[in-house]
Design an enzyme around this catalytic site. Structure first.
Site, mmCIF file in Angstrom:
data_model
loop_
_atom_site.group_PDB
_atom_site.id
_atom_site.type_symbol
_atom_site.label_atom_id
_atom_site.label_comp_id
_atom_site.label_asym_id
_atom_site.label_seq_id
_atom_site.Cartn_x
_atom_site.Cartn_y
_atom_site.Cartn_z
ATOM 1 N N HIS A 145 -4.152 7.042 -0.367
ATOM 2 C CA HIS A 145 -2.762 7.287 0.023
ATOM 3 C C HIS A 145 -1.934 6.019 -0.090
ATOM 4 O O HIS A 145 -2.458 4.910 -0.193
ATOM 5 C CB HIS A 145 -2.680 7.811 1.464
ATOM 6 C CG HIS A 145 -3.173 6.833 2.500
ATOM 7 N ND1 HIS A 145 -4.497 6.518 2.671
ATOM 8 C CD2 HIS A 145 -2.503 6.083 3.418
ATOM 9 C CE1 HIS A 145 -4.637 5.639 3.647
ATOM 10 N NE2 HIS A 145 -3.425 5.340 4.108
ATOM 11 N N ASP A 193 0.996 4.351 2.341
ATOM 12 C CA ASP A 193 1.318 4.572 3.751
ATOM 13 C C ASP A 193 2.636 5.313 3.977
ATOM 14 O O ASP A 193 3.666 4.965 3.374
ATOM 15 C CB ASP A 193 1.341 3.242 4.500
ATOM 16 C CG ASP A 193 -0.071 2.777 4.794
ATOM 17 O OD1 ASP A 193 -0.969 3.629 4.935
ATOM 18 O OD2 ASP A 193 -0.274 1.551 4.864
ATOM 19 N N HIS A 200 -4.429 2.989 -1.128
ATOM 20 C CA HIS A 200 -5.623 2.405 -0.521
ATOM 21 C C HIS A 200 -6.464 3.487 0.143
ATOM 22 O O HIS A 200 -5.999 4.618 0.357
ATOM 23 C CB HIS A 200 -5.255 1.284 0.455
ATOM 24 C CG HIS A 200 -4.418 1.754 1.602
ATOM 25 N ND1 HIS A 200 -3.078 2.008 1.476
ATOM 26 C CD2 HIS A 200 -4.738 2.031 2.900
ATOM 27 C CE1 HIS A 200 -2.595 2.413 2.640
ATOM 28 N NE2 HIS A 200 -3.586 2.450 3.521
HETATM 29 C C1 SIN Z 1 -5.074 2.522 6.677
HETATM 30 O O1 SIN Z 1 -5.027 3.446 5.887
HETATM 31 O O2 SIN Z 1 -4.060 1.912 6.985
HETATM 32 C C2 SIN Z 1 -6.385 2.087 7.272
HETATM 33 C C3 SIN Z 1 -7.135 1.198 6.344
HETATM 34 C C4 SIN Z 1 -8.431 0.710 6.932
HETATM 35 O O3 SIN Z 1 -8.706 0.954 8.110
HETATM 36 O O4 SIN Z 1 -9.181 0.055 6.200
#
Ligand code: SIN
Length: 298
Positions: free
Chosen positions: A104, A106, A262
């Site tokens: 995704h 953010d 990410h």
């Molecule tokens: C997130 O998607 O912001 C969390 C990423 C993570 O906990 O590594």
């Protein structure tokens, strides 16, 4: 151009660099902040290790060098700082979905999604819990000219409903139960964003579609949209477009949601992981058509 204040070490072909030479527990001067900003434009996501003494207030101060805080729509902030949220998974939550465990960008269902996210490690499992990042510039640039041109004319419909809606994944309070997550009908709202967005600082085009929040194409049903979206979701995260960050105590990551997706890897059942996250607001994503006059005027 060489960096004068910081050391920047790239560690993967697509994106990702470690930055040394800064102590984030102290205020930074303008030149150092400008170099970090250049480093993130060039590397898309950057990582600072050994920042173990950092507090939530230090994290908030560092984040604010890059803009105004973004809204945290479905997760309550910490008492120590309302713009810092805790990302936690307890040792006994092994088989449950984790926060961020899907590719995704953010809060991309907001009108003005965050430009930057900051994530700091407080407690880590002995192994696992890495975070992956994928360059959406490369995802776009390696499409055929024909598909690029088609996508440049399309908007996506974005919504938080599959995660935070009344029947979304986090409405089942056994999932991510250690986090202060709120779900509700406001997650059913829909927002349009271009499927190809132009980065306001680099001027490069990036694919902007993710499996967590992109529901369908504008004026098409989910069923009609699904085949092309499925292709784009797979294209977005081809291994050669990614980097993977293995956390260490006191590390802080900073990524640019305008050009990376990410994924928090959920492979540490039986162990606790606790992080702190803050976001800095971005602009409404610009389509290729909207960005052209801006760039010509520069
Ligand atoms: C997130 O998607 O912001 C969390 C990423 C993570 O906990 O590594």
């Amino acid at each position: 151009m060489a960096y004068q204040r910081i050391t920047v070490s790239r560690f993967a072909g697509a994106c990702g660099a470690e930055i040394e030479g800064v102590d984030l527990t102290r205020p930074l001067d303008d030149d150092t902040v400008a170099e970090i900003r250049r480093a993130i434009v060039e590397n898309l996501c950057v990582f600072f290790r050994g920042q173990g003494g950092m507090t939530d207030a230090d994290q908030a101060r560092f984040a604010r060098y890059f803009g105004a805080f973004g809204r945290e729509p479905f997760v309550e902030g910490e008492e120590t700082h309302p713009n810092v949220i805790a990302v936690v998974k307890e040792a006994d939550e092994g088989g449950k979905p984790n926060f961020g465990g899907n590719w995704h960008s953010d809060w991309s269902f907001l009108e003005t999604p965050p430009a930057f996210t900051f994530l700091r490690a407080l407690e880590l499992p002995p192994y696992g819990g890495d975070t992956m990042f994928a360059s959406q510039y490369l995802a776009y640039e390696s499409l055929s000219a024909g598909l690029r041109a088609t996508l440049e004319g399309l908007n996506g419909v974005y919504s938080a409903r599959r995660s935070y809606g009344p029947t979304g994944a986090f409405a089942d309070n056994r999932n991510a139960r250690s986090m202060k997550i709120r779900t509700g009908p406001e997650a059913l709202e829909e927002v349009l964003h271009p499927i190809v967005r132009v980065h306001p600082e680099s001027g490069r085009r990036a694919l902007y579609a993710n499996p967590a929040y992109t529901m369908r194409f504008e004026n098409m049903s989910e069923r009609e949209s699904q085949p092309l979206l499925a292709y784009l979701f797979a294209q977005s995260v081809r291994p050669e477009f990614t980097c993977r960050f293995t956390w260490s105590a006191g590390a802080l990551a900073m990524w640019d949601n305008r050009c990376v997706q990410h994924f928090a890897i959920n492979d540490y059942g039986g162990f606790r992981r606790e992080m702190r996250r803050s976001t800095i607001m971005g602009e409404r994503p610009l389509s290729v058509g909207e960005a052209r006059p801006m760039r010509a005027a520069e």
